[in-house]
Design an enzyme around this catalytic site. Structure first.
Site, PDB file in Angstrom:
ATOM      1  N   GLU A   1      26.273   6.305  -5.019  1.00 56.61           N
ATOM      2  CA  GLU A   1      26.453   6.730  -3.625  1.00 56.61           C
ATOM      3  C   GLU A   1      25.382   7.716  -3.162  1.00 56.61           C
ATOM      4  O   GLU A   1      25.319   8.054  -1.990  1.00 56.61           O
ATOM      5  CB  GLU A   1      27.837   7.345  -3.416  1.00 56.61           C
ATOM      6  CG  GLU A   1      28.976   6.364  -3.634  1.00 56.61           C
ATOM      7  CD  GLU A   1      28.759   5.045  -2.896  1.00 56.61           C
ATOM      8  OE1 GLU A   1      28.680   5.075  -1.658  1.00 56.61           O
ATOM      9  OE2 GLU A   1      28.672   4.002  -3.568  1.00 56.61           O
TER      10      GLU A   1
ATOM     11  N   PRO B   1      18.496   6.029   2.060  1.00 62.28           N
ATOM     12  CA  PRO B   1      18.634   5.413   3.385  1.00 62.28           C
ATOM     13  C   PRO B   1      18.681   6.420   4.540  1.00 62.28           C
ATOM     14  O   PRO B   1      18.480   6.028   5.691  1.00 62.28           O
ATOM     15  CB  PRO B   1      19.933   4.606   3.295  1.00 62.28           C
ATOM     16  CG  PRO B   1      20.591   4.976   2.017  1.00 62.28           C
ATOM     17  CD  PRO B   1      19.614   5.706   1.170  1.00 62.28           C
TER      18      PRO B   1
ATOM     19  N   ASP C   1      -9.135  -2.160   7.936  1.00 56.77           N
ATOM     20  CA  ASP C   1      -9.492  -1.536   9.197  1.00 56.77           C
ATOM     21  C   ASP C   1      -9.810  -2.534  10.300  1.00 56.77           C
ATOM     22  O   ASP C   1     -10.225  -2.142  11.379  1.00 56.77           O
ATOM     23  CB  ASP C   1     -10.690  -0.608   9.003  1.00 56.77           C
ATOM     24  CG  ASP C   1     -10.236   0.724   8.421  1.00 56.77           C
ATOM     25  OD1 ASP C   1     -11.061   1.399   7.807  1.00 56.77           O
ATOM     26  OD2 ASP C   1      -9.064   1.063   8.609  1.00 56.77           O
TER      27      ASP C   1
ATOM     28  N   ARG D   1      -3.335   2.523  -3.226  1.00 53.09           N
ATOM     29  CA  ARG D   1      -4.417   1.656  -2.758  1.00 53.09           C
ATOM     30  C   ARG D   1      -5.334   2.350  -1.753  1.00 53.09           C
ATOM     31  O   ARG D   1      -6.440   1.878  -1.498  1.00 53.09           O
ATOM     32  CB  ARG D   1      -3.884   0.342  -2.177  1.00 53.09           C
ATOM     33  CG  ARG D   1      -3.047   0.502  -0.939  1.00 53.09           C
ATOM     34  CD  ARG D   1      -2.487  -0.820  -0.466  1.00 53.09           C
ATOM     35  NE  ARG D   1      -3.507  -1.700   0.078  1.00 53.09           N
ATOM     36  CZ  ARG D   1      -4.077  -1.549   1.273  1.00 53.09           C
ATOM     37  NH1 ARG D   1      -3.725  -0.555   2.065  1.00 53.09           N
ATOM     38  NH2 ARG D   1      -5.000  -2.383   1.687  1.00 53.09           N
TER      39      ARG D   1
END
Ligand code: 9D3
Length: 252
Positions: free
Chosen positions: A116, A89, A169, A154
């Protein structure tokens, strides 16, 4: 591209691979993904990979030695120029630009934590970068690793058909997608496919789609338009979209 995921839950990662575009890239040999389990590098009789935090408090902290050895083993298996990315995080928020950069790396080690998190010295010594998926709390990095792998794989040459790359695109990639419809033209509740899409005037369809993409982006993700220079046509279409909704830019 060669990927190693360092994780205490290798089954979570392998269970998420092997479907769709990502699965096809793996079986085609365009990408290779394997896991390395720090548990296998623990040396004590209990094979511990975590320990209590210095300074006290709840939870457990991931120990340096088994994680460091697992990361080094993963790295030794990859070409020179490969990078180590920690998932957590505190990392930089993952986005498409990072995915595009990562697909030029010959190899990638993704380090997925639990509990943690890591002893900070492990991150200092081994991380080339730290990645977060965003401001929400996961219980570990495995799902994030799968998201990063999917986004990167991908993009590798040969992974997508022409259809996919063309669609990725549409409108330069800086707008949200326009709405899509398929048969039937009229649903039981009477809701219809927009007439312009059924009529088949390709220029009218292009303008309608661009207008929807611009309008939805302005309403839902105005941050994507900030600092973008819109063309005269785009400004016209966005103006029309907002006028039809009785809204002006910045109104909500
Ligand atoms: C409950 C513990 N939290 C105290 C405020 C800190 C915390 C530690 C470890 C929160 C989550 C995690 C596990 N998360 C990840 O490994 C993770 C993650 C995430 O939680 N959110 C967004 N992206 C990512 S990438 C890896």
């Amino acid at each position: 591209m060669r990927v190693r995921v360092v994780t205490l839950f290798p089954g979570m990662v392998s269970a998420g691979m092997g479907f769709g575009v990502c699965g096809r890239a793996l079986s085609a040999g365009i990408a290779e993904v394997a896991t390395v389990n720090p548990r296998d590098f623990a040396r004590d009789p209990h094979r511990s990979v975590d320990d209590r935090p210095y300074g006290g408090g709840p939870g457990m902290v991931l120990k340096v030695e088994p994680w460091r050895d697992a990361i080094r083993a993963a790295r030794a298996d990859l070409p020179a120029g490969s990078r180590v990315a920690f998932l957590g995080p505190q990392g930089r928020r993952f986005d498409q630009a990072m995915a595009r950069e990562m697909c030029s790396w010959p190899g990638l080690v993704l380090v997925s934590g639990r509990y943690e998190g890591f002893d900070e010295r492990l991150v200092e010594a081994e991380a080339d970068c730290e990645i977060s998926l965003g401001d929400f709390v996961l219980s570990g990095g495995e799902v994030a690793a799968l998201a990063v792998i999917d986004a990167v794989v991908r993009l590798l040459p040969g992974t997508l058909g022409d259809e996919g790359s063309a669609q990725a695109d549409s409108f330069g990639g800086y707008l949200l997608d326009f709405p899509h419809y398929t048969r039937p033209e009229v649903l039981d509740d009477g809701r219809r496919v927009p007439a312009v899409l059924v009529e088949g005037n390709h220029e009218a369809i292009r303008r309608w789609r661009l207008k929807q993409a611009l309008g939805r982006t302005q309403l839902r993700r105005p941050d994507l338009l900030e600092g973008r220079q819109l063309s005269a046509e785009e400004l016209d279409l966005l103006g029309e979209f907002l006028a039809e909704r009785g809204q002006v830019p910045g109104d909500d």
